[in-house]
Design an enzyme around this catalytic site. Structure first.
Site, short mmCIF file in Angstrom:
data_model
loop_
_atom_site.label_atom_id
_atom_site.label_comp_id
_atom_site.label_asym_id
_atom_site.label_seq_id
_atom_site.Cartn_x
_atom_site.Cartn_y
_atom_site.Cartn_z
N GLU A 34 0.87 -1.19 0.00
CA GLU A 34 0.00 0.00 0.00
C GLU A 34 0.90 1.24 0.00
O GLU A 34 1.76 1.38 0.85
CB GLU A 34 -0.93 -0.02 1.22
CG GLU A 34 -1.74 1.26 1.41
CD GLU A 34 -2.53 1.70 0.17
OE1 GLU A 34 -3.34 0.91 -0.35
OE2 GLU A 34 -2.31 2.85 -0.29
N GLY A 39 -7.06 1.01 3.38
CA GLY A 39 -8.50 1.26 3.31
C GLY A 39 -8.90 1.98 2.03
O GLY A 39 -10.06 2.00 1.66
N GLY A 40 -7.89 2.57 1.36
CA GLY A 40 -8.13 3.17 0.05
C GLY A 40 -9.18 4.27 0.06
O GLY A 40 -9.39 4.95 1.08
N THR A 41 -9.85 4.43 -1.05
CA THR A 41 -10.79 5.54 -1.24
C THR A 41 -11.97 5.45 -0.29
O THR A 41 -12.34 6.44 0.36
CB THR A 41 -11.32 5.51 -2.69
OG1 THR A 41 -10.21 5.49 -3.58
CG2 THR A 41 -12.18 6.73 -2.99
N CYS A 42 -12.59 4.29 -0.20
CA CYS A 42 -13.85 4.18 0.55
C CYS A 42 -13.66 4.63 2.00
O CYS A 42 -14.40 5.47 2.50
CB CYS A 42 -14.37 2.75 0.49
SG CYS A 42 -15.92 2.55 1.35
N HIS A 441 -45.73 -3.46 7.94
CA HIS A 441 -46.36 -2.16 7.85
C HIS A 441 -45.97 -1.33 9.06
O HIS A 441 -45.95 -1.85 10.18
CB HIS A 441 -47.89 -2.30 7.81
CG HIS A 441 -48.59 -0.98 7.91
ND1 HIS A 441 -48.71 -0.13 6.83
CD2 HIS A 441 -49.17 -0.34 8.97
CE1 HIS A 441 -49.34 0.96 7.23
NE2 HIS A 441 -49.64 0.87 8.51
C1 LIG Z 1 -16.59 10.81 -2.55
C2 LIG Z 1 -16.83 9.35 -2.83
C3 LIG Z 1 -17.89 8.71 -2.24
C4 LIG Z 1 -18.14 7.36 -2.49
N1 LIG Z 1 -19.20 6.77 -1.91
C5 LIG Z 1 -19.46 5.46 -2.15
C6 LIG Z 1 -20.55 4.81 -1.53
O1 LIG Z 1 -21.30 5.41 -0.77
N2 LIG Z 1 -20.75 3.50 -1.79
C7 LIG Z 1 -19.93 2.80 -2.65
O2 LIG Z 1 -20.17 1.61 -2.85
N3 LIG Z 1 -18.88 3.39 -3.23
C8 LIG Z 1 -18.63 4.71 -3.01
N4 LIG Z 1 -17.54 5.30 -3.59
C9 LIG Z 1 -16.68 4.49 -4.48
C10 LIG Z 1 -15.73 3.62 -3.66
O3 LIG Z 1 -14.99 4.42 -2.76
C11 LIG Z 1 -14.78 2.88 -4.58
O4 LIG Z 1 -15.54 2.21 -5.56
C12 LIG Z 1 -13.96 1.86 -3.81
O5 LIG Z 1 -13.18 2.47 -2.82
C13 LIG Z 1 -13.06 1.11 -4.79
O6 LIG Z 1 -12.26 0.24 -4.08
P1 LIG Z 1 -10.91 -0.32 -4.70
O7 LIG Z 1 -10.49 -1.39 -3.79
O8 LIG Z 1 -11.09 -0.63 -6.12
O9 LIG Z 1 -9.88 0.91 -4.68
P2 LIG Z 1 -9.43 1.90 -3.53
O10 LIG Z 1 -10.33 1.84 -2.37
O11 LIG Z 1 -9.24 3.23 -4.17
O12 LIG Z 1 -8.01 1.35 -3.07
C14 LIG Z 1 -6.90 1.33 -3.92
C15 LIG Z 1 -5.64 1.40 -3.07
O13 LIG Z 1 -4.50 1.14 -3.89
C16 LIG Z 1 -3.44 1.97 -3.51
N5 LIG Z 1 -2.49 2.07 -4.64
C17 LIG Z 1 -2.72 2.62 -5.85
N6 LIG Z 1 -1.66 2.46 -6.65
C18 LIG Z 1 -0.73 1.80 -5.92
C19 LIG Z 1 0.59 1.35 -6.18
N7 LIG Z 1 1.17 1.51 -7.40
N8 LIG Z 1 1.28 0.73 -5.19
C20 LIG Z 1 0.70 0.53 -3.97
N9 LIG Z 1 -0.54 0.93 -3.67
C21 LIG Z 1 -1.25 1.55 -4.63
C22 LIG Z 1 -4.13 3.28 -3.17
O14 LIG Z 1 -3.33 4.09 -2.32
C23 LIG Z 1 -5.40 2.78 -2.48
O15 LIG Z 1 -5.23 2.67 -1.09
C24 LIG Z 1 -17.27 6.65 -3.36
C25 LIG Z 1 -16.16 7.28 -3.93
C26 LIG Z 1 -15.94 8.62 -3.68
C27 LIG Z 1 -14.74 9.28 -4.31
#
Ligand SMILES: Cc1cc2nc3c(=O)[nH]c(=O)nc-3n(C[C@H](O)[C@H](O)[C@H](O)COP(=O)(O)OP(=O)(O)OC[C@H]3O[C@@H](n4cnc5c(N)ncnc54)[C@H](O)[C@@H]3O)c2cc1C
Length: 460
Positions: A34, A39-42, A441
């Site tokens: 990582e 935890g990434g985006t979510c 209901h």
């Molecule tokens: C504002 C917002 C609100 C959202 N609300 C919702 C919601 O309510 N419900 C829902 O279902 N979805 C929602 N989403 C979408 C959801 O967040 C994403 O679909 C989800 O996080 C995708 O998960 P993922 O595992 O594909 O990637 P991510 O969660 O983005 O994780 C990818 C990880 O990879 C890491 N990474 C990237 N490149 C490299 C590399 N070269 N080397 C090492 N690490 C790397 C990143 O740092 C990141 O931690 C929302 C998105 C946003 C932006």
């Protein structure tokens, strides 16, 4: 220095950690890499903080509406924006720390901090370390797109990450992009007390949804005082003495909106450009999404892609489901496919929109005979009791097979109520099975059987 593992997971987003858990339980030695926040985006800049903020915005909204319910609040309702942001940050921190602890204590797993880059189909470099494995799982996610708008680099702009770092409430937030992320921010910021304008180039907000749904959302946002500028085909940004001028060039209204802050919410770009995919020979499409087959395998044997980076879903639950598909196929010899997935999602405005399967627009394009049931929330008892009558519910059925093709529930608890339909679609059951169920209901869900009793044929 070279390290050998059974499997490498790149990215600790929504799919990587649970996959690492299953792989290690199967006895594999796994590296999870990582580069930023576990935890990434979510967890960090997406679902969790934004839904926490939506909850604060709802509290403010209900406090202002207290009188409608016979509740007296002496004095003005004020929002302490710093505390609102701090609460969202705390929810994120708790989730991130828990996840980090889980990965750090996972037996057989090594959590490595750093940027991963392929060196070959079986090796990945992280700083000075070269890791090798015969199985590599990519979970790198996506980031906010930066559209090539005229003047975009001449003014400060915000994205979903920097919005969460604001310490002061914007005076006037201009949201460019009237889709899911943009609308959630628009409504919450309006409820926090900012003036908000949404600028959208299509003729309707969330133009992928049916027009009735888009119009209902436009109406509820407009009633809360959000200015909506659609048909903005030529958006330009420029510095202005009072902030940032956004040229919207719409059919009606002022051609220019001047905001104190501008949020760009115009889609997501996969994080695949700096992964060294060419060294591994992994193919991407023209938008940068990793090409995968129905089992999420890339064109290179031993490399899979899951989550937002494969373009098969843009949600936490689709990313999570990707890991389930891969784990079942790789560890149990199953034959699970992405195409078996019934796509469902929600838009977290208040009231929320719960969606599953096809829109009416998509169903009509199939040129099949359809049956459709629709009911406005003004005719749903629970919505009336809660004084939350914006929205509608709609269900679409194939007239021949009697299978449910899709549904939308925009109304109180729409994100929860839609699950009754999601379950039916996953069971591939014909609609009469649900028609004769006895719901609780008073709920929004109780009207689903009623909708099915009132189905009407619609023309193609
Ligand atoms: C504002 C917002 C609100 C959202 N609300 C919702 C919601 O309510 N419900 C829902 O279902 N979805 C929602 N989403 C979408 C959801 O967040 C994403 O679909 C989800 O996080 C995708 O998960 P993922 O595992 O594909 O990637 P991510 O969660 O983005 O994780 C990818 C990880 O990879 C890491 N990474 C990237 N490149 C490299 C590399 N070269 N080397 C090492 N690490 C790397 C990143 O740092 C990141 O931690 C929302 C998105 C946003 C932006």
């Amino acid at each position: 220095m070279s390290d050998n593992f059974d499997a490498i997971v790149i990215g600790a987003g929504q799919a990587g950690p649970p996959l690492a858990d299953k792989l290690t339980r199967a006895g594999m030695r796994v590296a999870v890499i990582e580069r930023h926040l576990v935890g990434g985006t979510c967890v960090n800049t997406g679902c969790m903080p934004t839904k926490t903020l939506v909850a604060s915005a709802y509290a403010a909204h209900m406090a202002r509406r207290a009188n409608d319910f016979g509740v007296v609040i002496d004095g003005a309702v004020r929002v302490d924006f710093e505390r609102v942001q701090a609460r969202a940050h705390q929810v994120t921190m708790n989730a991130r720390n828990n996840l980090q602890e889980w990965l750090r204590n996972m037996s057989g797993c090594e959590l490595i901090e750093g940027h991963a880059r392929f060196e070959s189909p079986t090796s990945v470099r992280v700083g000075e370390r070269m890791l090798n494995a015969s199985k590599i799982f990519i979970n790198v996610g996506a980031r906010a797109s930066r559209p090539p708008l005229d003047g975009v680099d001449s003014v400060p702009t915000l994205n979903n990450t920097s919005m969460l770092e604001l310490r002061e409430l914007p005076d006037h937030l201009v949201v460019i992009g009237g889709s899911y992320i943009g609308l959630e921010f628009a409504q919450m910021y309006r409820r926090f007390g900012a003036r908000v304008t949404v600028v959208e180039k299509s003729s309707h907000l969330i133009s992928r949804e049916d027009v009735e749904v888009s119009e209902a959302i436009e109406q509820l946002l407009a009633e809360e005082g959000i200015e909506i500028r659609t048909h903005a085909e030529c958006i330009r940004l420029a510095a202005h003495k009072d902030g940032i001028a956004v040229n919207v060039n719409c059919e009606s209204g002022e051609p220019e909106v001047v905001g104190s802050h501008v949020l760009l919410a115009v889609g997501r770009t996969p994080n695949t450009h700096d992964l060294g995919l060419d060294r591994a020979g992994v193919k991407c499409d023209e938008r940068g999404y990793i090409e995968v087959d129905d089992a999420l395998a890339t064109n290179v044997p031993g490399i899979w892609a899951m989550g937002d980076c494969n373009g098969k879903g843009a949600f936490t639950h689709t990313a999570y489901n990707d890991h389930e598909i891969i784990a079942a196929n790789v560890l149990e010899g199953a034959n699970r496919r992405v195409s078996d997935r019934v796509l469902a999602y929600a838009l977290y405005t208040d009231p929320p929109l719960g969606r599953v399967g096809m829109t009416l627009m998509q169903a009509r394009a199939m040129k099949r005979r359809l049956l459709v049931g629709t009911r406005p929330m003004t005719r749903v008892g629970r919505a009336i009791e809660k004084a939350e009558t914006h929205g509608l519910m709609q269900i679409i059925v194939d007239a021949q097979s009697h299978k449910i093709l899709g549904a939308a529930i925009l109304g109180p608890g729409g994100d929860e109520a839609i699950h009754g339909v999601i379950d039916m679609m996953n069971a591939e059951a014909a609609y009469p099975l649900l028609q004769w169920s006895v719901p609780v209901h008073p709920t929004v869900s109780e009207l689903i059987p009623t909708l099915l009793n009132e189905l009407q044929p619609v023309g193609e």
